[in-house]
Design an enzyme around this catalytic site. Structure first.
Site, PDB file in Angstrom:
ATOM      1  CG  HIS A 127      12.178 -23.083  48.962  1.00 41.27           C
ATOM      2  ND1 HIS A 127      13.334 -22.391  48.661  1.00 41.27           N
ATOM      3  CD2 HIS A 127      12.581 -24.275  49.506  1.00 41.27           C
ATOM      4  CE1 HIS A 127      14.388 -23.111  49.024  1.00 41.27           C
ATOM      5  NE2 HIS A 127      13.952 -24.256  49.527  1.00 41.27           N
ATOM      6  CG  ASP A 142       8.652  -2.491  15.627  1.00 39.50           C
ATOM      7  OD1 ASP A 142       8.141  -2.446  16.756  1.00 39.50           O
ATOM      8  OD2 ASP A 142       9.386  -3.426  15.239  1.00 39.50           O
ATOM      9  N   GLY A 153       0.814  -1.216   0.000  1.00 38.71           N
ATOM     10  CA  GLY A 153       0.000   0.000   0.000  1.00 38.71           C
ATOM     11  C   GLY A 153       0.842   1.258   0.000  1.00 38.71           C
ATOM     12  N   GLY A 197      20.364  -2.582  13.877  1.00 42.27           N
ATOM     13  CA  GLY A 197      19.167  -1.760  14.007  1.00 42.27           C
ATOM     14  C   GLY A 197      18.254  -1.925  12.804  1.00 42.27           C
ATOM     15  CB  ALA A 218      26.719  -4.838  20.773  1.00 47.84           C
ATOM     16  CB  SER A 219      21.131  -3.861  20.457  1.00 50.71           C
ATOM     17  OG  SER A 219      20.229  -3.416  21.443  1.00 50.71           O
ATOM     18  CE1 TYR A 220      14.787  -6.828  23.694  1.00 51.53           C
ATOM     19  CE2 TYR A 220      15.467  -4.597  23.199  1.00 51.53           C
ATOM     20  CZ  TYR A 220      14.660  -5.479  23.908  1.00 51.53           C
ATOM     21  OH  TYR A 220      13.741  -5.008  24.787  1.00 51.53           O
ATOM     22  CG  LEU A 243      23.879  -8.947  22.779  1.00 53.82           C
ATOM     23  CD1 LEU A 243      23.645  -8.366  24.172  1.00 53.82           C
ATOM     24  CD2 LEU A 243      25.344  -9.313  22.626  1.00 53.82           C
ATOM     25  CD  GLU A 244      16.643 -11.747  21.719  1.00 53.58           C
ATOM     26  OE1 GLU A 244      16.020 -11.499  22.753  1.00 53.58           O
ATOM     27  OE2 GLU A 244      16.110 -11.745  20.588  1.00 53.58           O
TER      28      GLU A 244
HETATM   29  P1  FAD Z   1       5.629  -5.778  11.885  1.00 58.89           P
HETATM   30  O1  FAD Z   1       5.365  -6.963  12.716  1.00 58.89           O
HETATM   31  O2  FAD Z   1       7.016  -5.616  11.368  1.00 58.89           O
HETATM   32  O3  FAD Z   1       4.594  -5.827  10.676  1.00 58.89           O
HETATM   33  C1  FAD Z   1       4.616  -4.938   9.611  1.00 58.89           C
HETATM   34  C2  FAD Z   1       4.055  -5.627   8.371  1.00 58.89           C
HETATM   35  O4  FAD Z   1       3.763  -4.654   7.368  1.00 58.89           O
HETATM   36  C3  FAD Z   1       5.055  -6.601   7.753  1.00 58.89           C
HETATM   37  O5  FAD Z   1       4.420  -7.808   7.413  1.00 58.89           O
HETATM   38  C4  FAD Z   1       5.509  -5.866   6.487  1.00 58.89           C
HETATM   39  O6  FAD Z   1       5.944  -6.733   5.481  1.00 58.89           O
HETATM   40  C5  FAD Z   1       4.234  -5.130   6.107  1.00 58.89           C
HETATM   41  N1  FAD Z   1       4.427  -3.967   5.239  1.00 58.89           N
HETATM   42  C6  FAD Z   1       5.458  -3.090   5.223  1.00 58.89           C
HETATM   43  N2  FAD Z   1       5.243  -2.126   4.309  1.00 58.89           N
HETATM   44  C7  FAD Z   1       4.040  -2.398   3.738  1.00 58.89           C
HETATM   45  C8  FAD Z   1       3.251  -1.754   2.737  1.00 58.89           C
HETATM   46  N3  FAD Z   1       3.658  -0.620   2.163  1.00 58.89           N
HETATM   47  N4  FAD Z   1       2.082  -2.317   2.379  1.00 58.89           N
HETATM   48  C9  FAD Z   1       1.644  -3.470   2.958  1.00 58.89           C
HETATM   49  N5  FAD Z   1       2.344  -4.109   3.918  1.00 58.89           N
HETATM   50  C10 FAD Z   1       3.521  -3.578   4.315  1.00 58.89           C
HETATM   51  N6  FAD Z   1       9.485  -8.330  20.274  1.00 58.89           N
HETATM   52  C11 FAD Z   1       9.089  -8.911  21.443  1.00 58.89           C
HETATM   53  O7  FAD Z   1       8.188  -8.392  22.099  1.00 58.89           O
HETATM   54  N7  FAD Z   1       9.678 -10.059  21.896  1.00 58.89           N
HETATM   55  C12 FAD Z   1      10.677 -10.680  21.222  1.00 58.89           C
HETATM   56  O8  FAD Z   1      11.180 -11.711  21.663  1.00 58.89           O
HETATM   57  C13 FAD Z   1      11.103 -10.098  19.992  1.00 58.89           C
HETATM   58  N8  FAD Z   1      12.063 -10.688  19.265  1.00 58.89           N
HETATM   59  C14 FAD Z   1      12.450 -10.134  18.085  1.00 58.89           C
HETATM   60  C15 FAD Z   1      13.461 -10.756  17.366  1.00 58.89           C
HETATM   61  C16 FAD Z   1      13.899 -10.210  16.186  1.00 58.89           C
HETATM   62  C17 FAD Z   1      14.997 -10.900  15.416  1.00 58.89           C
HETATM   63  C18 FAD Z   1      13.301  -9.012  15.695  1.00 58.89           C
HETATM   64  C19 FAD Z   1      13.762  -8.416  14.403  1.00 58.89           C
HETATM   65  C20 FAD Z   1      12.293  -8.391  16.399  1.00 58.89           C
HETATM   66  C21 FAD Z   1      11.863  -8.940  17.603  1.00 58.89           C
HETATM   67  N9  FAD Z   1      10.858  -8.340  18.362  1.00 58.89           N
HETATM   68  C22 FAD Z   1      10.469  -8.902  19.549  1.00 58.89           C
HETATM   69  C23 FAD Z   1      10.211  -7.094  17.917  1.00 58.89           C
HETATM   70  C24 FAD Z   1       8.830  -7.381  17.273  1.00 58.89           C
HETATM   71  O9  FAD Z   1       8.955  -8.352  16.269  1.00 58.89           O
HETATM   72  C25 FAD Z   1       8.275  -6.096  16.681  1.00 58.89           C
HETATM   73  O10 FAD Z   1       8.261  -5.102  17.684  1.00 58.89           O
HETATM   74  C26 FAD Z   1       6.842  -6.278  16.156  1.00 58.89           C
HETATM   75  O11 FAD Z   1       6.777  -7.270  15.181  1.00 58.89           O
HETATM   76  C27 FAD Z   1       6.344  -4.951  15.572  1.00 58.89           C
HETATM   77  O12 FAD Z   1       5.055  -5.099  15.050  1.00 58.89           O
HETATM   78  P2  FAD Z   1       4.480  -4.092  13.944  1.00 58.89           P
HETATM   79  O13 FAD Z   1       3.045  -4.444  13.775  1.00 58.89           O
HETATM   80  O14 FAD Z   1       4.837  -2.708  14.301  1.00 58.89           O
HETATM   81  O15 FAD Z   1       5.308  -4.423  12.622  1.00 58.89           O
HETATM   82  P1  NDP Z   2      19.129  -1.674  18.082  1.00 63.77           P
HETATM   83  O1  NDP Z   2      18.813  -0.438  17.369  1.00 63.77           O
HETATM   84  O2  NDP Z   2      18.548  -1.916  19.417  1.00 63.77           O
HETATM   85  O3  NDP Z   2      20.739  -1.828  18.238  1.00 63.77           O
HETATM   86  C1  NDP Z   2      21.609  -1.654  17.170  1.00 63.77           C
HETATM   87  C2  NDP Z   2      22.986  -2.184  17.549  1.00 63.77           C
HETATM   88  O4  NDP Z   2      23.836  -2.110  16.403  1.00 63.77           O
HETATM   89  C3  NDP Z   2      23.670  -1.368  18.635  1.00 63.77           C
HETATM   90  O5  NDP Z   2      24.472  -2.233  19.399  1.00 63.77           O
HETATM   91  C4  NDP Z   2      24.516  -0.372  17.822  1.00 63.77           C
HETATM   92  O6  NDP Z   2      25.651   0.080  18.515  1.00 63.77           O
HETATM   93  C5  NDP Z   2      24.941  -1.253  16.664  1.00 63.77           C
HETATM   94  N1  NDP Z   2      25.220  -0.505  15.437  1.00 63.77           N
HETATM   95  C6  NDP Z   2      24.437   0.423  14.853  1.00 63.77           C
HETATM   96  N2  NDP Z   2      25.002   0.855  13.698  1.00 63.77           N
HETATM   97  C7  NDP Z   2      26.155   0.168  13.567  1.00 63.77           C
HETATM   98  C8  NDP Z   2      27.181   0.156  12.578  1.00 63.77           C
HETATM   99  N3  NDP Z   2      27.107   0.934  11.503  1.00 63.77           N
HETATM  100  N4  NDP Z   2      28.241  -0.667  12.746  1.00 63.77           N
HETATM  101  C9  NDP Z   2      28.324  -1.461  13.836  1.00 63.77           C
HETATM  102  N5  NDP Z   2      27.384  -1.512  14.804  1.00 63.77           N
HETATM  103  C10 NDP Z   2      26.313  -0.701  14.668  1.00 63.77           C
HETATM  104  O7  NDP Z   2      18.719  -2.799  17.063  1.00 63.77           O
HETATM  105  P2  NDP Z   2      18.346  -4.327  17.109  1.00 63.77           P
HETATM  106  O8  NDP Z   2      18.304  -4.694  15.686  1.00 63.77           O
HETATM  107  O9  NDP Z   2      19.212  -5.133  18.010  1.00 63.77           O
HETATM  108  O10 NDP Z   2      16.877  -4.365  17.730  1.00 63.77           O
HETATM  109  C11 NDP Z   2      15.807  -3.633  17.142  1.00 63.77           C
HETATM  110  C12 NDP Z   2      14.619  -3.656  18.069  1.00 63.77           C
HETATM  111  O11 NDP Z   2      13.939  -4.897  17.961  1.00 63.77           O
HETATM  112  C13 NDP Z   2      14.980  -3.519  19.544  1.00 63.77           C
HETATM  113  O12 NDP Z   2      14.979  -2.172  19.933  1.00 63.77           O
HETATM  114  C14 NDP Z   2      13.914  -4.309  20.249  1.00 63.77           C
HETATM  115  O13 NDP Z   2      12.906  -3.450  20.734  1.00 63.77           O
HETATM  116  C15 NDP Z   2      13.356  -5.246  19.198  1.00 63.77           C
HETATM  117  N6  NDP Z   2      13.738  -6.607  19.586  1.00 63.77           N
HETATM  118  C16 NDP Z   2      13.200  -7.149  20.733  1.00 63.77           C
HETATM  119  C17 NDP Z   2      13.602  -8.382  21.174  1.00 63.77           C
HETATM  120  C18 NDP Z   2      13.052  -8.944  22.443  1.00 63.77           C
HETATM  121  O14 NDP Z   2      12.049  -8.460  22.926  1.00 63.77           O
HETATM  122  N7  NDP Z   2      13.663  -9.968  23.012  1.00 63.77           N
HETATM  123  C19 NDP Z   2      14.579  -9.173  20.441  1.00 63.77           C
HETATM  124  C20 NDP Z   2      15.076  -8.523  19.252  1.00 63.77           C
HETATM  125  C21 NDP Z   2      14.653  -7.290  18.867  1.00 63.77           C
HETATM  126  P3  NDP Z   2      25.653   1.472  19.350  1.00 63.77           P
HETATM  127  O15 NDP Z   2      25.082   1.157  20.710  1.00 63.77           O
HETATM  128  O16 NDP Z   2      27.086   1.828  19.383  1.00 63.77           O
HETATM  129  O17 NDP Z   2      24.810   2.451  18.590  1.00 63.77           O
END
Ligand code: FAD
Ligand code: NDP
Length: 558
Positions: A533, A395, A195, A353, A262-264, A267-268
């Site tokens: 416990h 997001d 869309g 990120g 080095a974020s979520y 590390l995961e």
């Molecule tokens: P999304 O779930 O990203 O959905 C957006 C949808 O819109 C996608 O299907 C996309 O393809 C579609 N879209 C994009 N542009 C268009 C367009 N123009 N037209 C039609 N469709 C479109 N969160 C947790 O709470 N716990 C976790 O353990 C966790 N683990 C994660 C692990 C990883 C590796 C990642 C990347 C994220 C993780 N998250 C986790 C974060 C979580 O997945 C997101 O916060 C969540 O999915 C966000 O939901 P959303 O609805 O904003 O977007």
């Molecule tokens: P983040 O934005 O949280 O972290 C990005 C990481 O990449 C930081 O460590 C940053 O370092 C580093 N970085 C950024 N730019 C560069 C570069 N050019 N070169 C090298 N390192 C770089 O992103 P994530 O993808 O880890 O996570 C995105 C979001 O998804 C999170 O905020 C979280 O909310 C969600 N998520 C949730 C999970 C859960 O609930 N368990 C699991 C996974 C994702 P610096 O600190 O120096 O900027």
């Protein structure tokens, strides 16, 4: 005209959203009465992920005409065909093509990008496959423990990446299907199309086969989430590296892997890859888990380091080259010494990120304002954008925690406010989260640093404990990093500002305490709670050593 009567007679029309909603009800009813615009939707949701699905289903509950568009653009990279397979298949481009196409592009075409089904990031390339792979890694540890508990586990246990990926993908597909069925049952129209806005009341939907259609609605919700970033300044990154969009469906085992970030996500992913037995390195340019309590972040990464993940600290990637044997030669620079290093890896995964999916939505045609730096959508506390009838959740919105339950809650409550007369909005404060590192890190509220910044060091009290999970004792697992702390105000009954837990099942532990925090948990009520416990969570209610005292916080005895 029943809707108008209902709105006017039975409800006080107050607040901006309700007024707007009532006006569009009137508008739509008049249109449908005159038969002019029956194709118009009450609500079109763009994005069928966590937030979009929740919002569309909730809106349909109120009898509204709702459509949800979801479309997945392929990831830039995915080595679905490992180099060796490509060679075996002896793929050769037609003669007239080979002279015009750069080898890198041919590689790229051969690989194709990852795509997936309905449900968004969480279901397909986020929480769900991540947690399953984390669980697979934890099982590996448990198998080692099992011997100590008397199980006759053979020494040469094999792990199959292919079996794991197939099982994970089968589950993901079942969820994709489940979401489609739910939309159908709730009479939400699902459109597998991308869309973008033509004007503030009209979108263009482009189907996979290129067919275009226009759709109109009274309200729009943008829930398009984000996608992983790749550093454009690093040659070879887009061509050869993968991201979290690819790892969970990788056909061949990743082998020796470099995870950058080095974020979520970093590390995961590095955590489960190490746990599954892969030689895994993390390249970290600064600190781990920026924004989190840094003592906890340090302990979580110390545990990883002690369990086989290699950390390349203060390093930044410079370039990635692919050798003839298919290995990826990564060149990086150490920031402190300025030294340049190089090493081959089989897989390079960027987790640096995510970028919001706002670029191709023509938001300017609708008048929706973005944050200039992040390109995320600016929305107020009621998820409303700069255009009154266009909302944004999840997001894609500036300054929101990027978490699935947050997106779901935002979507559901928005639909209730738009169509159900509610005025309840999401409280984005004190949202609990867990980082699923090998030793899980659950957290809610302020970090110790943040509490000091907000209240001053003299005004906060930190209770802490190093503890030994009972299940770690028999297998003699290392426990140095099992730690927890509660950050409180110092005065009165000591209101809890933050609670941080590093240990097994941290997500399960922290969830309940986050509910208590929403109810105004104090240290006094925490410490007067009787524990269960023997659990790890009981140590939370038993914490009594303050950091200020300097006493040893190690829990001893039963
Ligand atoms: P999304 O779930 O990203 O959905 C957006 C949808 O819109 C996608 O299907 C996309 O393809 C579609 N879209 C994009 N542009 C268009 C367009 N123009 N037209 C039609 N469709 C479109 N969160 C947790 O709470 N716990 C976790 O353990 C966790 N683990 C994660 C692990 C990883 C590796 C990642 C990347 C994220 C993780 N998250 C986790 C974060 C979580 O997945 C997101 O916060 C969540 O999915 C966000 O939901 P959303 O609805 O904003 O977007
Ligand atoms: P983040 O934005 O949280 O972290 C990005 C990481 O990449 C930081 O460590 C940053 O370092 C580093 N970085 C950024 N730019 C560069 C570069 N050019 N070169 C090298 N390192 C770089 O992103 P994530 O993808 O880890 O996570 C995105 C979001 O998804 C999170 O905020 C979280 O909310 C969600 N998520 C949730 C999970 C859960 O609930 N368990 C699991 C996974 C994702 P610096 O600190 O120096 O900027």
């Amino acid at each position: 005209m029943s809707i108008i009567r209902h709105s006017v007679r039975l409800q006080h029309i107050g607040g901006h959203l309700r007024t707007l909603n009532s006006l569009s009800d009137v508008n739509r009813s008049l249109c449908s009465a005159s038969g002019t615009d029956s194709s118009k939707y009450d609500l079109i949701v763009i994005g069928g992920g966590s937030g979009g699905l929740a919002c569309s289903k909730e809106a349909a509950k109120y009898g509204k005409k709702v459509a949800v568009l979801d479309f997945v653009s392929p990831s830039p990279q995915a080595p679905t065909l490992p180099v060796a397979d490509v060679r075996v298949k002896k793929w050769s481009p037609p003669d007239n093509l080979v002279y015009y196409v750069d080898r890198r592009v041919v590689d790229h075409l051969l690989r194709g990008g990852s795509v997936w089904g309905l449900g968004g990031t969480c279901v397909n390339v986020g929480c769900i496959p991540k947690k399953l792979m984390h669980q697979a890694a934890l099982l590996g540890e448990s198998l080692k423990d099992a011997k100590h508990f008397g199980w006759n586990v053979p020494d040469n246990i094999n792990f199959s990446w292919e079996v794991l990926v197939t099982a994970v993908q089968n589950h993901v597909r079942s969820l994709n299907w489940g979401h489609r069925v739910q939309l159908h049952d709730k009479k939400v129209e699902y459109v597998n199309a991308k869309g973008s806005f033509l004007d503030s009341h009209t979108i263009k939907a482009v189907l996979k086969n290129g067919t275009e259609t226009t759709m109109k609605a009274d309200h729009f919700v943008i829930a398009v989430g984000g996608r992983p970033k790749f550093p454009k300044e690093v040659p070879g990154a887009i061509e050869y590296a993968i991201s979290s969009d690819d790892i969970f469906s990788l056909k061949k085992s990743p082998g020796k892997t470099l995870v950058i970030g080095a974020s979520y996500v970093a590390l995961e992913c590095a955590g489960f890859l190490t746990g599954l037995g892969y030689d895994t390195s993390i390249m970290m340019r600064s600190i781990p888990l920026r924004g989190f309590d840094q003592q906890m972040a340090q302990l979580a990464t110390d545990y990883m380091e002690g369990h086989g993940t290699r950390f390349l600290k203060q390093c930044i990637p410079v370039r990635i080259d692919k050798a003839d044997d298919g290995l990826l030669h990564v060149t990086w620079k150490e920031s402190v010494t300025g030294e340049t290093c190089q090493e081959p890896f089989e897989t390079v995964l960027f987790a640096i990120g995510r970028d919001p999916e706002t670029l191709q939505m023509n938001l300017e045609k609708a008048g929706v304002e973005l944050d200039q730096q992040t390109r995320k959508i600016k929305a107020n506390d009621e998820e409303q954008t700069s255009v009154a009838h266009i909302f944004a959740i999840g997001d894609v919105v500036q300054d929101r925690p990027e978490l699935t339950p947050v997106a779901i809650r935002a979507g559901k409550l928005l639909a209730d406010r738009l169509f159900g007369g509610s005025d309840v909005a999401v409280d984005y404060d004190k949202v609990a989260t867990t980082v699923f590192t090998p030793l899980e890190f659950g957290t809610v509220g302020m970090s110790e640093e943040k509490a000091i910044e907000c209240h001053g060091e003299d005004n906060i009290e930190v209770y802490h404990a190093f503890y030994k999970p009972l299940e770690f004792t028999v297998p003699e697992r290392k426990v140095e990093q099992c730690y927890m702390k509660v950050v409180c105000l110092r005065e009165g009954d000591q209101q809890v500002l933050g609670l941080h837990f590093l240990g097994p099942s941290a997500g399960e532990v922290i969830q309940g305490f986050s509910a208590a925090m929403r109810c105004g948990l104090s240290y006094q009520s925490l410490s007067s709670t009787v524990g269960i416990h023997p659990t790890c969570a009981e140590e939370v209610v038993k914490m009594h050593i303050t950091k200020r005292s300097g006493d040893d916080p190690t829990v001893t005895g039963c």
